[in-house]
Design an enzyme around this catalytic site. Structure first.
Site, PDB file in Angstrom:
ATOM      1  CB  SER A   1      -0.917   0.003   1.237  1.00 40.90           C
ATOM      2  OG  SER A   1      -1.610   1.219   1.344  1.00 40.90           O
ATOM      3  CG  ASP A   2      -0.610   4.606  -2.203  1.00 42.79           C
ATOM      4  OD1 ASP A   2      -1.423   4.032  -1.464  1.00 42.79           O
ATOM      5  OD2 ASP A   2      -0.947   5.360  -3.126  1.00 42.79           O
ATOM      6  CE  LYS A   3       4.300   8.409   4.182  1.00 39.98           C
ATOM      7  NZ  LYS A   3       3.595   9.712   4.353  1.00 39.98           N
TER       8      LYS A   3
END
Length: 745
Positions: free
Chosen positions: A9-11
């Site tokens: 997951s990107d932040k």
């Protein structure tokens, strides 16, 4: 989706709220500036009268005075590029005294701005990196603001003397002077010549830099008078320290003219600090994901210290890796050239990591590829054009809320709401769908095997003449075609209701194992088959008087059978066993009572059982398809009326035995891992990787961020071009990436 056991997951915007909160702390590195002026310059490095392009612009433009920005004309704008991690704009301001001020401003990641200013070391670079590190350790993010050296020009005509006076001390001056003598007046902003002047700038920028004194500190050289026929123009955005135009013959000589930073002198102005807090539900969402056997890894373009602090806040593994320790993309830019040894070489490192910081889009692709080579079913979230290759390569590509058209086209699933919780819910829903499909397959295989093998064995193993039956039309047991079709019709109607059944999502990811499905289905059908053959044997043994008084039916006080009653009894038995098998197949490795069936399933199965029971009980004495039939309830005594009940009790008893054998089969397969029953080893992999690695601190490189930013990133466009991704719809989106100016999230 049901098989996903790794989520990358990107932040920004997924784990965090993507709502930047500007802080009061604003370190300044240039005299005459304060927090207000730094904020104003940051606003000038954006399209301040257009809708904000990302959360960072929303924060900056919401805090700056846009009316003051209107005093400037933005004559050029470079949108955010995830490879250089900055935005840049060129501004012009007309003064009341007729003078024009032209300058450039940039905002972006601190290490990217240091590289832009050429500050690879020194007191400013050391101070900025120290401040940025201290902020990152507290989870505070920052962007740096830089401004190019201001240049001033008087309105009206610009003479050749003003252009060539700085060129007398460099090689090639005579060539420039000869050009100036051929023209009389130099006008401003000639579009036809600007491209030629820019080409000279690109040539001169490749030469070695030389230190030159500032204009105000140098002695003015002797001016050269241009001829009256001069008609050359210059680009007012170019510095006067480089020749404005050379002929084709003279371009080779122009390469000898030195230029520093393409003639621009950038300086760091200050830092804007802000927070991007995690979403309120992110911590609980990650806990639930791990509870259901899915490991979550954070991928961000932020600094490693920021990523580590975010991991601490979300109870994630703080072991953060940087690109220095990740695999490199092939120089050809072709994904087909990626070796199949990434899993063996980098698998332990990537699996043990809690996240990755300062990554580029191509690193996301390689991380996904490595995990897939290890056998993980990997899901990937992304929103930008450069995320499209990784989204397409992942087993499940997820385009988050607000993603570009290219990311949506490459993704398998598109989110309409922000956050990660919807992804976990989608996994649970997918596991429920998976279980319903598995129940459907298990029941369908079991029912088919039961019917086919029963009629096959009954014909050859139980001839009616062996039991004293001498009817030429009943030499072996057979079922009327109409009753057989009725069984299949009611079965198919009941199968439809499985799609509405209640299921409990599996606590671990689900993967197809057709061998296990076939083994379990075979066990269910074998028990049902054994009970059907035994009942047929007992019924045939009770037809003729010579056998009835020594039969099981006589000892159980069941009335003597007829050929027609044998047919209807077996029809009822096969129907009941089939529908009860459905309730056993739907619960997987658990007993049938572990999960309450849905009302729709109960109604569908109940209706089918009722119809089958009424038909078997009330059919009149006669023939159907040249086969004798007689209702089980037809007869003078109460024992005849109770025969359908007796068949029901018989089927229920065998159903319990069938369910017990099903549970035992699952336990044996699980204990000895037969047919790769344990297809999901996610938790074991995580524990194994963690046990072999000592506690790891945030990995940092020995080079400074400014030096690291000098290394050219692998071109993501080459990767996109190698994949079947349509990015034509994102031409306009290139300027509207939903990303802060310092991160690839």
């Amino acid at each position: 989706m049901a098989a996903v056991d790794m989520l990358c997951s990107d932040k920004t915007g997924t784990l965090t709220m993507n709502k930047m909160q500007l802080q009061e702390n604003c370190p300044v590195f240039a005299d005459g500036h304060d927090r207000g002026s730094v904020l104003q310059l940051a606003a000038l490095a954006a399209k301040w009268r257009e809708p904000p392009r990302d959360a960072l612009d929303t924060m900056v433009l919401g805090s700056a005075d846009l009316n003051e920005c209107d005093e400037y004309d933005q004559i050029d704008f470079t949108p955010f590029d995830p490879r250089v991690k900055r935005t840049q704009a060129t501004l012009r301001k007309e003064m009341p005294n007729g003078e024009t001020f032209v300058f450039k401003v940039a905002k972006g990641a601190p290490h990217a701005i240091l590289a832009l200013c050429g500050l690879h070391d020194g007191p400013i670079a050391e101070r900025l990196e120290e401040i940025n590190q201290n902020l990152s350790d507290r989870g505070i993010r920052s962007i740096a603001i830089a401004q190019a050296t201001e240049r001033r020009a008087n309105q009206g005509e610009i003479t050749a003397e003003a252009i060539v006076q700085d060129e007398q001390d460099v090689e090639g001056y005579e060539e420039a002077r000869s050009v100036s003598r051929q023209h009389s007046t130099i006008r401003r902003n000639d579009s036809a010549l600007r491209s030629r002047a820019n080409s000279i700038s690109s040539i001169t920028s490749t030469n070695s830099r030389v230190e030159r004194p500032r204009r105000e500190d140098s002695v003015a050289p002797k001016a050269v008078k241009p001829s009256r026929n001069a008609s050359l123009d210059i680009d007012p955005l170019r510095p006067k320290s480089t020749p404005s135009l050379l002929t084709k013959r003279q371009r080779a000589e122009a390469a000898k003219i030195p230029a520093a930073n393409d003639g621009e002198e950038w300086r760091v102005i200050g830092l804007l600090t802000f927070l991007d807090p995690p979403r309120p539900d992110t911590k609980e969402t990650i806990r639930r994901a791990k509870e259901y056997g899915v490991d979550v890894k954070m991928i961000t373009g932020d600094d490693g210290a920021v990523a580590k602090e975010m991991c601490r806040m979300l109870n994630m593994d703080p072991n953060i890796q940087t690109p220095a320790h990740l695999p490199k993309f092939p120089e050809s830019g072709n994904p087909k050239d990626i070796p199949d040894t990434l899993g063996a070489e980098y698998g332990d490192l990537i699996v043990a990591a809690g996240g990755f910081a300062r990554v580029f889009p191509e690193h996301k692709y390689l991380i996904v590829e490595t995990l897939r080579q290890l056998g993980y079913t990997c899901a990937m979230t992304g929103d930008g054009v450069n995320d499209a290759p990784a989204l397409k390569r992942a087993d499940v590509g997820i385009a988050v809320e607000g993603a570009t058209d290219a990311a949506r086209a490459a993704a398998d699933m598109i989110l309409t709401d922000p956050g990660l919780s919807v992804v976990v819910e989608a996994m649970l829903i997918a596991r429920g769908v998976f279980q319903r499909i598995q129940s459907f397959l298990t029941y369908r295989i079991s029912a088919t095997l039961q019917l086919v093998t029963f009629f096959f064995i009954s014909v050859f193993a139980l001839p009616c003449e062996d039991y004293g039956i001498e009817n030429e039309d009943f030499k072996f047991f057979k079922l009327p075609v109409l009753l057989f079709m009725l069984i299949t019709l009611l079965n198919d109607g009941t199968l439809i209701t499985i799609g509405y059944d209640n299921v409990t999502p599996s606590p671990s990811p689900q993967k197809w194992n057709l061998r296990v499905i076939f083994i379990v289905s075979s066990v269910l059908s074998a028990v049902a088959l054994a009970s059907s053959l035994w009942l047929l044997w007992m019924a045939l043994d009770a037809v003729e008087d010579s056998h009835y008084y020594n039969s099981w039916f006589y000892s159980l006080n069941i009335p003597q059978m007829t050929e027609g009653k044998v047919v209807t009894m077996m029809y009822l038995k096969v129907s009941i066993s089939g529908f009860l098998t459905l309730f056993s197949a739907r619960t997987g490795r658990n007993f049938f009572f572990s999960t309450r069936p849905s009302l729709v399933l109960l109604c569908g199965a109940g209706f089918s059982l009722l119809v089958s029971s009424l038909i078997a009980s009330l059919l009149p004495d006669g023939t159907l398809d040249n086969v004798k039939i007689d209702g089980l309830a037809n007869g003078p005594s109460s024992a005849h009326k109770a025969m359908p009940v007796w068949v029901w009790l018989y089927c229920l008893a065998w159903w319990l035995i069938q369910d017990f054998f099903k549970v035992c089969t699952h336990e044996i397969l699980d204990r000895f891992n037969l047919f790769e029953y344990k297809t999901v080893l996610m938790r074991d992999k995580i524990k194994g990787a963690s046990s072999t690695n000592e506690p790891v601190e945030v990995v940092t490189t020995t080079t400074t961020p400014a030096k690291a930013a000098q290394k050219e990133a692998e071109p993501a466009e080459q990767l996109i071009s190698q994949m079947d991704i349509d990015v034509d719809a994102d031409v306009d989106h290139n300027e509207h990436e939903h990303e802060p100016a310092f991160t690839t999230d």
